[in-house]
Design an enzyme around this catalytic site. Structure first.
Site, PDB file in Angstrom:
ATOM      1  N   GLU A 171      10.892  54.380 -49.325  1.00 29.81           N
ATOM      2  CA  GLU A 171      12.031  53.495 -49.084  1.00 29.81           C
ATOM      3  C   GLU A 171      13.335  54.272 -48.990  1.00 29.81           C
ATOM      4  O   GLU A 171      13.609  55.164 -49.799  1.00 29.81           O
ATOM      5  CB  GLU A 171      12.137  52.460 -50.212  1.00 29.81           C
ATOM      6  CG  GLU A 171      13.292  51.494 -50.055  1.00 29.81           C
ATOM      7  CD  GLU A 171      13.264  50.356 -51.065  1.00 29.81           C
ATOM      8  OE1 GLU A 171      14.214  49.545 -51.048  1.00 29.81           O
ATOM      9  OE2 GLU A 171      12.296  50.269 -51.837  1.00 29.81           O
ATOM     10  N   ASP A 211       7.950  42.883 -56.587  1.00 28.38           N
ATOM     11  CA  ASP A 211       8.804  42.429 -57.679  1.00 28.38           C
ATOM     12  C   ASP A 211      10.194  42.058 -57.167  1.00 28.38           C
ATOM     13  O   ASP A 211      11.052  41.609 -57.936  1.00 28.38           O
ATOM     14  CB  ASP A 211       8.862  43.456 -58.811  1.00 28.38           C
ATOM     15  CG  ASP A 211       9.344  44.828 -58.376  1.00 28.38           C
ATOM     16  OD1 ASP A 211       9.724  44.997 -57.197  1.00 28.38           O
ATOM     17  OD2 ASP A 211       9.332  45.751 -59.214  1.00 28.38           O
ATOM     18  N   THR A 212      10.394  42.190 -55.844  1.00 26.71           N
ATOM     19  CA  THR A 212      11.582  41.630 -55.204  1.00 26.71           C
ATOM     20  C   THR A 212      11.674  40.126 -55.431  1.00 26.71           C
ATOM     21  O   THR A 212      12.746  39.543 -55.214  1.00 26.71           O
ATOM     22  CB  THR A 212      11.540  41.896 -53.685  1.00 26.71           C
ATOM     23  OG1 THR A 212      10.219  41.614 -53.186  1.00 26.71           O
ATOM     24  CG2 THR A 212      11.915  43.322 -53.364  1.00 26.71           C
ATOM     25  N   GLU A 227       5.879  52.455 -58.916  1.00 26.14           N
ATOM     26  CA  GLU A 227       7.104  53.148 -58.531  1.00 26.14           C
ATOM     27  C   GLU A 227       7.352  54.362 -59.413  1.00 26.14           C
ATOM     28  O   GLU A 227       7.250  54.267 -60.637  1.00 26.14           O
ATOM     29  CB  GLU A 227       8.320  52.216 -58.673  1.00 26.14           C
ATOM     30  CG  GLU A 227       8.393  51.100 -57.671  1.00 26.14           C
ATOM     31  CD  GLU A 227       9.704  50.330 -57.773  1.00 26.14           C
ATOM     32  OE1 GLU A 227      10.683  50.878 -58.330  1.00 26.14           O
ATOM     33  OE2 GLU A 227       9.755  49.186 -57.289  1.00 26.14           O
ATOM     34  N   ASP A 255       2.826  44.468 -56.979  1.00 29.63           N
ATOM     35  CA  ASP A 255       3.650  45.428 -57.708  1.00 29.63           C
ATOM     36  C   ASP A 255       3.354  45.426 -59.202  1.00 29.63           C
ATOM     37  O   ASP A 255       3.167  44.346 -59.803  1.00 29.63           O
ATOM     38  CB  ASP A 255       5.138  45.091 -57.544  1.00 29.63           C
ATOM     39  CG  ASP A 255       5.772  45.754 -56.341  1.00 29.63           C
ATOM     40  OD1 ASP A 255       5.178  46.697 -55.786  1.00 29.63           O
ATOM     41  OD2 ASP A 255       6.876  45.330 -55.958  1.00 29.63           O
ATOM     42  N   LYS A 305       0.843  48.567 -56.595  1.00 34.62           N
ATOM     43  CA  LYS A 305       1.900  49.505 -56.189  1.00 34.62           C
ATOM     44  C   LYS A 305       2.663  49.926 -57.428  1.00 34.62           C
ATOM     45  O   LYS A 305       3.049  49.093 -58.250  1.00 34.62           O
ATOM     46  CB  LYS A 305       2.837  48.878 -55.159  1.00 34.62           C
ATOM     47  CG  LYS A 305       3.945  49.841 -54.688  1.00 34.62           C
ATOM     48  CD  LYS A 305       4.610  49.343 -53.422  1.00 34.62           C
ATOM     49  CE  LYS A 305       5.538  48.195 -53.636  1.00 34.62           C
ATOM     50  NZ  LYS A 305       6.713  48.539 -54.509  1.00 34.62           N
TER      51      LYS A 305
END
Length: 266
Positions: free
Chosen positions: A181, A45-46, A114, A84, A112
């Site tokens: 991270e 999602d960057t 978070e 993501d 993925k």
């Protein structure tokens, strides 16, 4: 390159061979990266910051993630595709199942997610339904407003122990991979030793099972012109992008990246 599978990635960890991952958002780069030998392609999602110009990942919609996953799938040449779950697309197990199904149908082989151990039930539900999960811990950009900025995590012993326990609980819940991270290098090492699943680091030191960077960062491209501490520009000294990608792979596999200057201390 033969298609990379989850079993292959687990075997790399067991053999002590470093795993490579880069973010990827389109078919052209998917072909370049996978052909060069990058094992995992992450549709992060960057893209909200890199492609869309936002100042965080929060505005990214599930529709954006599905679209870019479809693009990467079309250009992929055997890499393992991870996508993501973007902001607020997995606030309940039911929503996570619905969102993940769309990403998997678009071409992802893993999603993925978070967050912390409150997501363990969601991870269990996804895995039970045939959706492999990578759990993203440490600095989780979707929680940037809770953290008060992009800050290194796990610097005190209590935080470090909590992150290790979280990784263990995710593994017990069925997670097949952990991405950590922005933590001290010593914690990255401890996390990799604490679980049997692959641990991929970004700003987590050289001793995680693998490394990931944002593609544009490692190519020296940035809107702000200021790269995070853990980034190395692999385009320096290379004539083309393929050379930079191969240099990245060699540096990760050979253990020269990340070096001391790319690591956080306690």
């Amino acid at each position: 390159m033969p298609s990379i599978t989850l079993s292959h990635l687990k075997n790399l960890k067991q053999r002590g061979e470093k795993i490579t991952m880069l973010t990827c958002y389109d078919a052209t780069f998917a072909h370049e990266l996978s052909t060069a030998g990058v094992e995992m392609l992450l549709i992060g999602d960057t893209l909200g910051m890199i492609l869309q110009g936002h100042d965080s990942t929060l505005p990214v919609r599930l529709e954006d993630m599905v679209y870019h996953t479809t693009c990467v799938k079309r250009g992929n040449n055997g890499g393992f595709i991870i996508a993501d779950l973007s902001f607020m697309t997995c606030s309940s197990p039911e929503q996570a199942l619905h969102s993940s199904a769309q990403l998997m149908q678009a071409g992802a082989q893993m999603v993925k997610i978070e967050g912390g151990e409150w997501l363990c039930d969601t991870v269990h539900q996804l895995t039970r339904n045939g959706i492999p999960v990578c759990a993203h811990i440490g600095l989780t950009p979707q929680s940037v407003n809770v953290f008060g900025g992009f800050k290194v995590q796990g610097r005190d012993s209590k935080q470090a122990e909590a992150l290790i326990e979280t990784a263990k609980k995710f593994e017990q819940s069925g997670a097949a991979m952990v991405l950590v991270e922005a933590v001290p290098a010593s914690l990255g090492k401890a996390l990799s030793e604490a679980v049997s699943i692959p641990v991929i680091g970004i700003g987590a030191g050289p001793d995680t099972d693998g490394q990931v960077l944002v593609l544009h960062d490692m190519l020296g491209l940035s809107i702000t012109g200021k790269a995070p501490k853990f980034v190395k520009n692999f385009m320096r000294g290379e004539e083309n992008i393929q050379g930079a990608v191969k240099s990245y792979i060699a540096a990760v596999k050979g253990g020269s990246f990340p070096a001391q200057e790319h690591c956080y201390s306690e």
